[in-house]
Design a protein around this motif. Structure first.
Motif, short mmCIF file in Angstrom:
data_model
loop_
_atom_site.label_atom_id
_atom_site.label_comp_id
_atom_site.label_asym_id
_atom_site.label_seq_id
_atom_site.Cartn_x
_atom_site.Cartn_y
_atom_site.Cartn_z
N ILE A 1 3.80 -6.38 13.20
CA ILE A 1 4.22 -5.20 13.96
C ILE A 1 4.74 -4.16 12.98
CG2 ILE A 1 5.77 -4.33 15.76
CD1 ILE A 1 3.72 -6.30 16.82
N LEU A 2 4.20 -2.93 13.10
CA LEU A 2 4.58 -1.86 12.14
C LEU A 2 5.01 -0.63 12.90
CD1 LEU A 2 1.43 -2.15 9.86
CD2 LEU A 2 3.68 -3.07 9.35
N ARG A 3 5.77 0.22 12.20
CA ARG A 3 6.13 1.52 12.76
C ARG A 3 5.50 2.61 11.90
NH1 ARG A 3 10.76 1.14 15.98
NH2 ARG A 3 11.63 -0.94 15.96
N GLN A 4 5.33 3.78 12.51
CA GLN A 4 4.67 4.88 11.80
C GLN A 4 5.49 5.32 10.58
OE1 GLN A 4 3.88 8.29 14.22
NE2 GLN A 4 2.37 9.12 12.77
N SER A 5 6.84 5.28 10.74
CA SER A 5 7.69 5.82 9.67
C SER A 5 7.68 4.94 8.41
CB SER A 5 9.13 5.94 10.18
OG SER A 5 9.59 4.66 10.55
N SER A 6 7.23 3.69 8.56
CA SER A 6 7.29 2.80 7.39
C SER A 6 6.05 2.91 6.49
CB SER A 6 7.49 1.35 7.87
OG SER A 6 6.39 0.98 8.67
N PHE A 7 5.10 3.75 6.89
CA PHE A 7 3.93 3.95 6.01
C PHE A 7 4.30 4.85 4.83
CE2 PHE A 7 1.99 2.38 9.77
CZ PHE A 7 0.80 1.80 9.38
N TYR A 8 3.65 4.60 3.72
CA TYR A 8 3.93 5.48 2.56
C TYR A 8 2.66 5.70 1.75
CZ TYR A 8 4.40 0.83 0.53
OH TYR A 8 4.18 -0.45 0.17
N GLU A 9 2.74 6.68 0.90
CA GLU A 9 1.56 7.03 0.07
C GLU A 9 1.41 6.06 -1.08
OE1 GLU A 9 2.29 11.03 -1.03
OE2 GLU A 9 1.35 11.85 0.78
N GLN A 10 0.17 5.82 -1.42
CA GLN A 10 -0.13 4.90 -2.52
C GLN A 10 0.14 5.57 -3.87
OE1 GLN A 10 -4.14 3.61 -2.33
NE2 GLN A 10 -3.93 2.14 -4.01
N ILE A 11 0.75 4.83 -4.80
CA ILE A 11 0.99 5.39 -6.14
C ILE A 11 0.08 4.74 -7.18
CG2 ILE A 11 2.69 5.59 -8.00
CD1 ILE A 11 4.80 5.93 -5.84
N PHE A 12 -0.02 3.40 -7.11
CA PHE A 12 -0.87 2.69 -8.09
C PHE A 12 -2.22 2.40 -7.47
CE2 PHE A 12 3.49 1.77 -9.19
CZ PHE A 12 3.49 2.08 -10.54
N GLU A 13 -3.24 2.36 -8.31
CA GLU A 13 -4.58 2.11 -7.82
C GLU A 13 -4.69 0.68 -7.28
OE1 GLU A 13 -7.53 2.54 -10.80
OE2 GLU A 13 -9.19 2.24 -9.41
N ASP A 14 -4.09 -0.26 -8.08
CA ASP A 14 -4.14 -1.68 -7.69
C ASP A 14 -3.02 -1.97 -6.72
OD1 ASP A 14 -4.37 -4.33 -7.48
OD2 ASP A 14 -4.53 -4.73 -9.65
N LEU A 15 -3.36 -2.50 -5.54
CA LEU A 15 -2.34 -2.72 -4.52
C LEU A 15 -1.40 -3.85 -4.91
CD1 LEU A 15 -3.97 -2.18 -1.04
CD2 LEU A 15 -2.16 -0.90 -2.16
N THR A 16 -1.84 -4.82 -5.75
CA THR A 16 -0.93 -5.90 -6.16
C THR A 16 0.17 -5.32 -7.05
OG1 THR A 16 -2.43 -6.41 -7.96
CG2 THR A 16 -2.59 -7.77 -5.98
N VAL A 17 -0.21 -4.37 -7.88
CA VAL A 17 0.79 -3.72 -8.72
C VAL A 17 1.75 -2.93 -7.84
CG1 VAL A 17 1.16 -2.03 -10.55
CG2 VAL A 17 -0.81 -3.56 -10.66
#
Lengths: 321, 314
Positions: free
Chosen positions: A68-84
């Motif tokens: 379950i997620l909320r809209q406010s908890s989304f954020y922009e990606q900084i690193f190309e690799d998601l594990t990083v």
């Protein structure tokens, strides 16, 4: 927890790949140039339009892992690799809580044990091992050490502020220096121009010899520029005063060398010196020195004249057999 | 005063090539005697070889005296100067070649080595020593009319070098003369007179290198003597320069040397061609057959090997 603002503060641009595809609606950058991929707290990507569509009506399950997620908890990606991306975020979050320093422990071993524990927790979170248990552990720690955590946070903030102040001060100092230099240059320019104008004025108004007027003015100008240079030299001298100790040491070494002198001189001639007295200039019709190639290696007319004079004086009083 | 020795005392010219007038003439007389003895011996050997004893008597009547030898040598020294002018060599090359030849005949005699060939070898050697090198082909090209080949020059080169005891550096009065010209500017007011004196002194030095002065005195002394001699004509006050530049006690020992130099230069007389021809004709008769490639003695001792010079081979 304010993870995102701190990233924004450092002006790190969000990551944008050329061949980004939203895993939910399958639209890509070719179709939608302004597409923005956001990352969920469970580390899945989806485009801004999908987030709008799915989460504008309140909390909803993630289309990939059904968390379950909320809209406010989304954020922009900084690193190309998601594990990083994931590791950086988790480490940041852990560092906010586990912010004890070495001085908070009695022994080094205790501090190392603490660091070991923090690393274990981080590893668990990163690799989804016993997540429930670990989260409980973190909560427990937070409750137990609340005071210390807040104290260390404020300490850290103070340090950051101080660092910021120092760098700011340095920056203003540099700016001032540059301004000072520019002003000096402008002053000099203006003075030169004034001197020139005054020369022209003098030439126009007085009936003295033109050459004389120009000469006296030039002398004045030179004197004033010398004064400027003296001033700048004095400021440099202050710096060298700081290095006084160093200079004293090197002086001592030099005096030791002087004691050695008189015993051996490697450049000394093994022959008796030939006594000659050189005039300042000679009338020397030798045409050889007109060629620049002859003087290029350091030979000069004076050296050659010395050689000639020594030739004249050597053996002059030698008795015949 | 330092106990170091002066630089010029280290030169080979100072150590090996200084003589007194008497020792020089004694050396020449002794050389002449030994040379004549050698000629007699080899003439005897030759007459026993081909049975011609008339030549021995002919040679006996025409033996050269030391004065004859010197006259012939001096004539060819003048020839060196003429050749050097043709080749446009500078005066240092000229003087070095002349000095080489003079030194060569202190250890050799004209019976063994006729000066005609030695002259060219000395000149060619001097070009190398004084940094004015010309290729041997270029050197012999102007001599083609006199049928001088490369080997005529090169064959003698080693003999000459050996006789010079490999002392190849020669110091001439030209450099000291220029030094005096500069130094005298401190005391002599009129520069044009001084310049004229210097130019004239150079001519006197050109003559001095032909004389035996080079065996007696230092280059600086010869240069100053030549300047004094020239100053007499141009009315340049050299004495005033000398008295203000050097102390009186040193000058006392210098003046007799300078007087002697002037005397010798004034006395110098070039040898005329006629005199040289007379001596040369005598020499043909009394030449040492041992060293004469056209004699039968030489041929019997040195069976003919075709000569290949370096420049001929390629």
């Amino acid at each position: 927890m304010s993870i995102l603002p701190s990233a924004r503060k450092q002006d790190i641009p969000p990551y944008q790949g050329d061949d980004d595809v939203c895993p939910v609606c399958k639209s890509d950058r070719y179709l939608n140039h302004n597409m923005k991929l956001l990352v969920t707290p469970c580390y899945h990507k989806m485009c801004e339009t999908c987030v709008e569509r799915l989460f504008s009506m309140g909390p909803a399950p993630c289309p990939v892992c059904h968390q379950i997620l909320r809209q406010s908890s989304f954020y922009e990606q900084i690193f190309e690799d998601l594990t990083v991306e994931k590791e950086v975020r988790i480490r940041k979050r852990i560092a906010m809580t586990f912010n004890k320093r070495q001085e908070d422990f009695k022994t080094l071993n205790a501090f190392n044990d603490y660091l070991e524990m923090v690393e274990d927790i981080t590893f668990n979170l990163l690799n989804d091992v016993d997540v429930q248990e670990t989260e409980e552990k973190i909560g427990r720690y937070k409750r137990e050490n609340r005071d210390l955590i807040y104290k260390n946070i404020s300490k850290q903030q103070r340090e950051e502020k101080l660092q910021h102040l120092i760098s700011e001060q340095e920056r203003t100092k540099r700016l001032q220096q540059r301004e000072e230099y520019r002003r000096q240059l402008m002053d000099e320019e203006r003075e030169k121009k004034m001197a020139k104008d005054s020369v022209i004025d003098a030439l126009a108004s007085s009936d003295k010899d033109a050459k004389e007027i120009v000469q006296t003015k030039m002398v004045q100008l030179k004197r004033s520029s010398l004064r400027h240079r003296d001033a700048s030299k004095r400021s440099k001298f202050d710096v060298s005063a700081l290095l006084g100790d160093l200079d004293e040491n090197s002086d001592e070494e030099n005096s030791g060398d002087e004691d050695m002198e008189g015993t051996f001189d490697p450049t000394e001639s093994p022959y008796a010196p030939i006594h000659i007295s050189m005039k300042q200039t000679y009338i020397d019709p030798n045409p050889a020195f007109r060629h620049p190639a002859l003087t290029a290696a350091g030979m000069s007319r004076e050296i050659h004249q010395r050689y000639l004079l020594e030739g004249a004086m050597s053996g002059l009083f030698a008795p015949p057999l | 005063m330092s106990d170091k020795r002066e630089l010029f005392e280290q030169s080979s010219q100072f150590r090996h090539w200084r003589y007194t007038p008497s020792s020089l003439s004694a050396l020449r007389a002794a050389n002449n005697q030994q040379g004549i003895a050698r000629v007699r011996q080899s003439l005897l050997a030759e007459s026993s070889l081909d049975g011609n004893s008339a030549r021995t008597a002919e040679a006996e009547n025409n033996m050269l005296t030391p004065a004859d030898e010197l006259g012939l040598i001096n004539y060819y020294l003048q020839k060196i100067r003429d050749y050097a002018t043709v080749y446009k060599f500078n005066s240092t090359v000229k003087a070095t070649a002349i000095t080489f030849m003079k030194r060569f005949y202190l250890h050799n005699v004209v019976f063994d080595y006729p000066p005609k060939g030695i002259m060219l070898a000395c000149l060619y050697l001097a070009t190398k020593v004084e940094n004015s090198f010309v290729k041997i082909d270029d050197f012999t090209k102007p001599l083609a009319r006199t049928k001088v080949t490369n080997s005529d020059v090169l064959d003698y080169e080693f003999v000459v070098t050996q006789s010079l005891q490999f002392d190849l550096a020669v110091h001439h009065p030209y450099r000291p003369a220029y030094g005096f010209f500069l130094d005298m500017q401190t005391y002599v007011e009129d520069i044009t007179v001084l310049q004229k004196t210097y130019e004239l002194a150079q001519k006197y030095i050109d003559q001095a290198v032909f004389t035996d002065l080079v065996f007696y005195y230092q280059p600086a002394q010869i240069a100053l003597g030549a300047i004094k001699l020239a100053a007499v004509e141009t009315r340049c006050d050299v004495d005033q320069y000398l008295t203000s530049q050097f102390d009186a006690r040193a000058l006392e020992s210098l003046y007799p040397i300078l007087d002697n130099v002037q005397e010798e230069i004034r006395k110098y007389q070039p040898v005329s061609m006629k005199e040289a021809q007379v001596i040369d004709r005598k020499l043909i008769l009394c030449r040492n057959p041992e060293k004469n490639p056209s004699s039968s003695l030489y041929k019997s001792k040195n069976p003919e090997v075709p000569y290949v010079s370096d420049s001929d081979s390629d």
